[in-house]
Write a protein that holds these residues in place. Sequence first.
Motif, PDB file in Angstrom:
ATOM      1  N   ALA A 202       0.819  -1.207   0.000  1.00 53.10           N
ATOM      2  CA  ALA A 202       0.000   0.000   0.000  1.00 53.10           C
ATOM      3  C   ALA A 202       0.853   1.257   0.000  1.00 53.10           C
ATOM      4  N   PRO A 212      -1.419   6.018   0.381  1.00 55.39           N
ATOM      5  CA  PRO A 212      -0.698   5.385  -0.723  1.00 55.39           C
ATOM      6  C   PRO A 212      -0.114   6.376  -1.719  1.00 55.39           C
ATOM      7  N   MET A 261      -5.706   0.721  -3.109  1.00 53.13           N
ATOM      8  CA  MET A 261      -5.134   0.337  -1.827  1.00 53.13           C
ATOM      9  C   MET A 261      -5.660   1.240  -0.716  1.00 53.13           C
ATOM     10  N   GLY A 309      -7.292  -1.247   4.418  1.00 51.48           N
ATOM     11  CA  GLY A 309      -7.504  -0.366   3.281  1.00 51.48           C
ATOM     12  C   GLY A 309      -8.672   0.581   3.317  1.00 51.48           C
ATOM     13  N   VAL A 324      -2.548   4.124   5.408  1.00 51.64           N
ATOM     14  CA  VAL A 324      -1.807   2.888   5.131  1.00 51.64           C
ATOM     15  C   VAL A 324      -1.565   2.055   6.386  1.00 51.64           C
TER      16      VAL A 324
END
Length: 348
Positions: A202, A212, A261, A309, A324
Amino acid sequence: MIRNQTSTIVVLCAMLAACQQPAAKQPGRAAVPPAVDKLNPMVLIPGGTFRMGADDDSGMPDEYPAHTVQLDSFYLDAHEVTNAEFAAFVAATGYVTIAERPISKEELMASLPPGAEEPDSTMLLPGSLVFVPTKGPVDLRDVTQWWSFEHYADWKHPKGPGSDIKGLENHPVVHVSWEDAQAYAKWAGKRLPTEAEWEYAARGGKSGVPYPWGTEAPQTGKPKANIWNGHFPYENTETDGFYGTSPVKSFPANGFQLFDMSGNVWEWTADWYDARHYASEPAETHNPTGANAPHDPDDPANPKRVIRGGSFMCSDEYCRGYRVTARMKTTPSSGLENLGFRCARSIR
């Protein structure tokens, strides 16, 4: 909704946890149609070392302490598994997801708190948890105000009876449990990523950044991910162009050329969830596979797996799961309208 029971998320999740009969047909390593791999090509994630967990004060307690992790190279799906991909799996194997299977009274009673009333027949029907927006502001600590267990909601009927996935073939598949995701991965010759692999991927090769794409907040500038815009859970301005799920690859990829992500749907990982796990990790680890056993202090009776995510329901007001380092957890048999997965593959 549930009749003759207190409307709590414990009961909702217990209904899902009880529904664990074997599938009608368990998939083996059958031939995977070449079209599936073409739909979702895997990306080589180069091995490396990174700091896993939150290094600043923006994280939740289970994101600390940050620790050094070294990973070998691996492959990861470029985006979340789509309805089209999952449909190919079901067509090839005859697999039946947990959300499509009825619940037995004995299993449900075993999952409920001692002394709970015996369920009526409506509670034994198959189904899954569907998001239902509220009419105005609510207590965000009470998730039962926007989650409803809908009979016959499943991956083919994401909103329940009367809904379908026509036109959503390129959206991520939802209402899939951890077991369902594992079955798909086995059929495809893949596996679920570890939590460490997921976070490393990510980050897209960046270090010390919360998202990300870098440091810019997701609500500023051009839309960067499919998240909740406005006031959760009753007003979504759809600034990013979507109210629910979005087609995969609708937003720019990160540095590893991975899509979604952040946002769209939460994604299953292989790891057990233990809120204390980071504190027990060595200062440096190599290819960690997570906790040896689950532990959720908020719900110790129900083991959980880690999901990562964030989703289209995440906002600064609620969850902030698009960071992340953000961790969330749910029971392996759970199905949700905002939960899907992507697959990994080891390099042999």
